[in-house]
Each structure stands twice: as structure tokens, then as C-alpha cells.
Design a protein around this motif. Structure first.
Motif, PDB file in Angstrom:
ATOM      1  N   ASP A  21       6.727  -5.119  -3.526  1.00  0.00           N
ATOM      2  CA  ASP A  21       7.638  -4.812  -2.215  1.00  0.00           C
ATOM      3  C   ASP A  21       7.024  -5.702  -0.965  1.00  0.00           C
ATOM      4  OD1 ASP A  21       8.984  -3.036  -3.948  1.00  0.00           O
ATOM      5  OD2 ASP A  21       8.329  -1.144  -2.782  1.00  0.00           O
ATOM      6  N   PHE A  25       5.335  -1.653  -7.277  1.00  0.00           N
ATOM      7  CA  PHE A  25       4.873  -1.701  -5.882  1.00  0.00           C
ATOM      8  C   PHE A  25       4.333  -3.061  -5.271  1.00  0.00           C
ATOM      9  CE2 PHE A  25       0.969  -1.203  -8.408  1.00  0.00           C
ATOM     10  CZ  PHE A  25      -0.032  -1.864  -7.560  1.00  0.00           C
ATOM     11  N   THR A  77       1.012  -1.257  -0.058  1.00  0.00           N
ATOM     12  CA  THR A  77      -0.071   0.100   0.157  1.00  0.00           C
ATOM     13  C   THR A  77       0.917   1.101   0.174  1.00  0.00           C
ATOM     14  OG1 THR A  77      -1.845  -1.179   1.214  1.00  0.00           O
ATOM     15  CG2 THR A  77      -1.652   1.428   1.102  1.00  0.00           C
ATOM     16  N   HIS A  78       2.035   1.065   0.833  1.00  0.00           N
ATOM     17  CA  HIS A  78       2.843   2.561   0.798  1.00  0.00           C
ATOM     18  C   HIS A  78       3.478   2.527  -0.297  1.00  0.00           C
ATOM     19  CE1 HIS A  78       5.324   5.210   2.648  1.00  0.00           C
ATOM     20  NE2 HIS A  78       6.630   4.745   2.327  1.00  0.00           N
ATOM     21  N   SER A  79       4.182   1.379  -1.133  1.00  0.00           N
ATOM     22  CA  SER A  79       4.680   1.756  -2.275  1.00  0.00           C
ATOM     23  C   SER A  79       3.651   2.228  -3.430  1.00  0.00           C
ATOM     24  CB  SER A  79       5.478   0.365  -2.632  1.00  0.00           C
ATOM     25  OG  SER A  79       6.600  -0.083  -1.748  1.00  0.00           O
ATOM     26  N   LYS A  80       2.453   1.651  -3.375  1.00  0.00           N
ATOM     27  CA  LYS A  80       1.772   2.028  -4.382  1.00  0.00           C
ATOM     28  C   LYS A  80       1.318   3.751  -4.274  1.00  0.00           C
ATOM     29  CE  LYS A  80      -2.760   0.809  -6.323  1.00  0.00           C
ATOM     30  NZ  LYS A  80      -3.928  -0.109  -6.175  1.00  0.00           N
ATOM     31  N   GLU A  81       0.998   4.125  -2.998  1.00  0.00           N
ATOM     32  CA  GLU A  81       0.892   5.300  -2.770  1.00  0.00           C
ATOM     33  C   GLU A  81       2.167   6.456  -3.249  1.00  0.00           C
ATOM     34  OE1 GLU A  81      -0.064   5.724   1.222  1.00  0.00           O
ATOM     35  OE2 GLU A  81      -2.210   5.017   1.271  1.00  0.00           O
ATOM     36  N   ALA A  82       3.414   5.852  -3.225  1.00  0.00           N
ATOM     37  CA  ALA A  82       4.414   6.661  -3.698  1.00  0.00           C
ATOM     38  C   ALA A  82       4.771   6.478  -5.005  1.00  0.00           C
ATOM     39  CB  ALA A  82       5.947   5.858  -2.776  1.00  0.00           C
ATOM     40  N   GLY A  83       3.826   5.909  -5.729  1.00  0.00           N
ATOM     41  CA  GLY A  83       4.015   5.685  -7.343  1.00  0.00           C
ATOM     42  C   GLY A  83       4.855   4.781  -7.678  1.00  0.00           C
ATOM     43  N   LYS A  84       5.343   3.853  -7.179  1.00  0.00           N
ATOM     44  CA  LYS A  84       6.283   2.793  -7.569  1.00  0.00           C
ATOM     45  C   LYS A  84       5.665   1.852  -8.772  1.00  0.00           C
ATOM     46  CE  LYS A  84       9.633   0.704  -5.398  1.00  0.00           C
ATOM     47  NZ  LYS A  84      10.320   0.106  -4.135  1.00  0.00           N
TER      48      LYS A  84
END
Length: 497
Positions: free
Chosen positions: A468, A465, A455-462
């Protein structure tokens, strides 16, 4: 027991396995219904937060498992294996049934998640005492030279319990309408457990005590203080720590990645329709379960160490390629839309307006994007559900099956490995703690931690994601692999215990 004697062993296996399987069913029904539970017992304002809160509550049951291991392990070494895991069975069954009776968040507010948490903690305490008792009981009945084979039947119970939980959910969903299941039908799998627990209790009530414990009790050699002898003795504590950091820690994360995280990943990250995920996961589990027996039997021939370490190494090397292939198999960016149509509806009770955009793809995939507009909210919520085609389904079944194979390699021999590390008078206590710390904490926290990473990586735009979440099991399994390869020996301990 003599090397060739198997008289009565099947009765022991059946009674122990059935009870343990039911406890795993009770424990995992919560995880299998996590997506639904998040909408019933938690605030509905933020679906992602509610789902993470549900996973955290699910994980709480794992965190207290070591405390159950200490409490019931001590009882098992003091009063016997039989009566202890009869008590754990009843505690688990009653807790599960009561979860199905709790009113929703809309009815009783924050009391709902609080009651769920309390009952979930009781489930964890019960399971903490169950596994060590069942594994010890079977191992102490098993013929010399066949301990890996016979205890591997206990190892199947966790996966079979998960499989049955999925099947009960599927049958309930197919029997009821979608509205009925969403309203009250999701409670049925929790209620069903009480009948299974009652049958298992009657079976266990008629079992005899472990011959090894009965002999020790007759000779007056049982432990007076199992906790002190297990963890206060530096020599024994060394083996407890080795069992944890060199075996069960890695085994725990491999187990939960290959089964629970795979399920969570397909439902929440890949957005596949829930019943399809339950069905394909059930097939993969059914195909993989016999390999628990295969690797348990093989460990009697070549030793426990290299089978368990081999399973960890394969998982470390192949998790990222496997999950990348899973994601890309269903990735809508790789598919061609052949037809689009839209439907609209209203829910006056909730003051919601629904717009469903259905995209049909040339390979048979269907994606339904549901936009939910609330009267009190400016921005609509968006939920996408993907119905996969038959070819993609079998690709995913194969990829999950491969992960289940890793699980069978690390998990099949683990009960015999742990039993053989400790003397009979403190065996229940000593083996239960490293098992439940490795599985309950390192393994049980995996779905929540990995979902948070994704969820964090998706929100960061990776762009990748979705991979991770795998860093957690890969790192834990890698550390465990190194420790296990260096410090665990592969010498034959398959003798009298």
C-alpha cells in the motif's frame, strides 16, 4: 564553448561533483541512520511512533528545500554561482557535524528532537541552494551538444553520496562493538563530514566563475530581481510549472522509491538486519550509478523527454510486482524451520528482561525474535530481525538494481533538461524551485507517507499491506507522466545557452 572543446571541464566536474556529493552525504546520513536516530532523539515508549517522528524530521529537511532554492537561487543569479554554492557547502557541513553532537533524549528531553529539527531545516536550506548552483555551473561550462553527458556526472552525486553514507556506517559498525556503536559510534558518520567539507571548500575556493555568468555580468545583463523575473513573468512561470508537474514531480518519487523507500521497506517492513540492507543496497547503487552517465549521454542523441518519461512508465507498471517479489523472497511463512533455541538476559540499568527466540531455517535464513519485558509495562515489546541467506541477498540486489535503473532514466537527463528551459540571467532561481519542490516535497515526503500507509494497512489486517505504500509514488508518477507526455516537447535545445 565550442562543440569540441573540453579543456578544463574535468576540473569543473570534479570540483562541483565532489562538493555536491558531500552535501548529499550530509543530507542522507540522517536517513541512513533513521532507525538508530529514532531511539536516541525521540521517546522510546513507542518504537513505531518514534520511527515515524524520525521520518517526519527527515522529511522536514526536504520541505524547506524550495525556500533554500529561492534564497540561494536569487543570490546565485545576483552575485554568481561560485560563491553561492561555497556558502551552501559550509552551512550543510556545520549543520551535519552539530547533529552528531546533540545529547540524547534521555539527557536533555524534548530539546533533543527540537535541536535536531532546527539543524535538519538548515540542511534542507543548504541543499536547496546547492544543486541548482552545481548543475548550472557545469552546464554553463559544457561544450555544445554534450550538455546531457557532462551534467549527468552531477546527477551521480546524489546516489554516490547515499552509497558513501552507507559505507561509512558499515565501516563504523564493523570497527566498533555493537554496544559502542549504539552508545556513541552512530555519531561518527556525522563528525566525518566536517573533514570532507573542509577539503571540498578549499577546492571550490580556487574555481573560476561560470563563463556564461561572467559574460552576462560584464555586459550588464544579469537580473536585477531574479525572483520577480522568474515567477512574476507569466511566460517564464509557465515553464517553471511545466518543469515541476511534467518532470521533477515524477522524477522525485521515482528517485526516493528506488533508493530510500527500498531501504526503509527492507529494514522496517521486511525486518532484514540493518547492515545486510546497507550492504546489498550499496552493491545495487554501485552497479546502477554508471547508467546516470549512459542516459545523460543518450539524451544528447535522442532528446531528454522520452528517456525520462520511459523511466516513469516502467516504475508505474513494475513497482508492485517488484515489491511483492521482494517481500515474498524473505517471507518466513514460505520457509521451513530446522532448529530453534532461546537465550535470556537482563539489563538492570533499564530494568528490562530479554528473551531471544532464534529460528534457523533450512535455506540458511535466521530469524531472531527479541521479547523485551519492562518492569513498568504489562505487555512485552517484540522485535524481529532477519538475517538472509546469500541467494536471497542477490535476488534483492537485482530487484533494487532494477529500481535504480528507473532512477537513472528519470534523473540522468534532468539537469540538462532544466538548464535548457531557462535563460542564463534567471537560470539558477528558475530551475532550482521546480527541482526542489519535485524532489524535496513530492519525493522527500515519500518515506514518511508510504511508511504510514503500510503501518495503517497492517493494523487494518490487510494481507498485502506491504504494497500500500507504493500507491503514493505510482499516482504521483502517473500524473506527471501524462502531463509530461502531452506538454513537454522533444525538440533539440542542446545548443548555446
Amino acid at each position: 564553448m565550442s562543440k569540441t572543446s573540453t579543456k578544463g571541464i574535468w576540473k569543473v566536474i570534479s570540483a562541483s561533483s565532489m562538493g555536491t556529493m558531500i552535501e548529499w552525504y550530509d543530507f542522507y546520513i540522517f536517513g541512513s541512520l533513521a532507525v538508530v536516530i529514532s531511539t536516541k532523539f525521540f521517546p522510546s515508549d513507542n518504537p513505531t511512533t518514534s520511527f515515524l517522528a524520525t521520518l517526519a524530521t527527515f522529511a522536514a529537511g526536504f520541505v524547506v528545500r524550495p525556500f533554500g532554492a529561492l534564497f540561494f537561487g536569487r543570490l546565485g543569479d545576483l552575485i554568481g554561482r561560485k560563491y553561492t554554492f561555497m556558502a551552501t557547502l559550509l552551512l550543510m557541513g556545520c549543520s551535519t557535524f552539530l547533529i552528531g553532537c546533540i545529547p540524547s533524549y534521555e539527557t536533555i528531553g524534548f530539546l533533543a528532537p527540537l535541536l535536531v529539527l532546527i539543524l535538519r531545516l538548515l540542511q534542507g536550506l543548504a541543499l536547496g541552494g546547492e544543486y541548482g548552483g552545481a548543475a548550472t555551473y557545469v552546464a554553463e561550462h559544457a561544450p555544445v551538444g554534450q550538455r546531457g553527458y557532462w551534467t549527468s556526472w552531477i546527477q551521480t552525486t546524489a546516489t554516490v553520496g547515499l552509497f558513501i553514507s552507507l559505507m561509512v556506517i558499515l565501516v563504523t559498525k564493523n570497527t566498533l562493538s555493537a554496544e559502542a556503536f549504539d552508545s556513541w559510534g552512530w555519531r561518527v558518520p556525522f563528525w566525518v563530514s566536517i573533514a570532507m567539507v573542509g577539503v571540498s571548500y578549499l577546492i571550490r575556493k580556487n574555481m573560476d566563475e561560470s563563463p556564461v555568468f561572467a559574460k552576462a555580468k560584464k555586459e550588464g545583463s544579469i537580473s536585477v530581481n531574479p525572483l520577480k523575473e522568474s515567477f512574476g513573468n507569466r511566460y517564464n512561470l509557465k515553464f517553471v510549472l511545466l518543469a515541476l508537474f511534467g518532470a521533477t514531480m515524477g522524477q522525485g518519487v521515482v528517485w526516493y522509491t528506488g533508493q530510500f523507500y527500498a531501504m526503509s521497506f527492507m529494514k522496517t517492513v521486511m525486518s532484514i538486519e540493518s547492515s545486510q540492507v546497507d550492504g546489498l543496497l550499496g552493491i545495487a547503487l554501485l552497479l546502477g550509478t554508471p547508467f546516470f552517465i549512459v542516459f545523460g549521454w543518450l539524451s544528447d542523441k535522442i532528446g531528454r523527454k522520452y528517456i525520462m518519461m520511459g523511466g516513469m512508465l516502467l516504475a508505474i507498471l513494475l513497482y508492485r510486482p517488484i515489491y511483492k517479489q521482494m517481500y515474498e523472497t524473505v517471507n518466513l511463512d514460505n520457509k521451513i524451520i530446522s532448529n530453534t533455541y532461546t537465550t535470556e538476559s537482563d539489563n538492570n540499568d533499564k530494568k528490562e528482561h530479554y528473551v531471544i527466540i532464534n529460528n534457523e531455517y533450512s535455506d540458511g535464513t535466521i530469524a531472531a525474535t527479541k521479547q523485551i519485558s519492562h518492569a513498568e509495562k504489562i505487555n512485552p515489546e517484540t522485535q524481529t530481525t532477519i538475517t538472509i541467506n546469500s541467494q536471497d541477498k542477490w535476488i534483492l540486489i537485482f530487484l533494487v538494481f532494477v529500481q535504480v535503473l528507473f532512477v537513472t532514466m528519470v534523473y540522468g537527463p534532468i539537469a540538462a533538461f532544466l538548464v535548457e528551459m531557462f535563460p542564463a540571467k534567471i537560470r539558477y532561481t528558475s530551475m532550482s524551485l521546480p527541482y526542489h519542490v519535485g524532489n524535496g516535497i513530492f519525493g522527500g515526503l515519500l518515506p514518511a507517507i508510504s511508511t504510514y500507509f503500510v503501518t495503517h494497512s497492517k493494523e487494518a489486517g490487510k494481507s498485502d499491506f506491504y504494497l500500500d505504500g507504493l500507491w503514493y509514488p505510482i499516482i504521483i508518477a502517473s500524473v506527471c507522466f501524462v502531463i509530461g507526455m502531452i506538454y513537454i516537447d522533444n525538440k533539440d535545445k542542446n545548443t548555446h545557452i
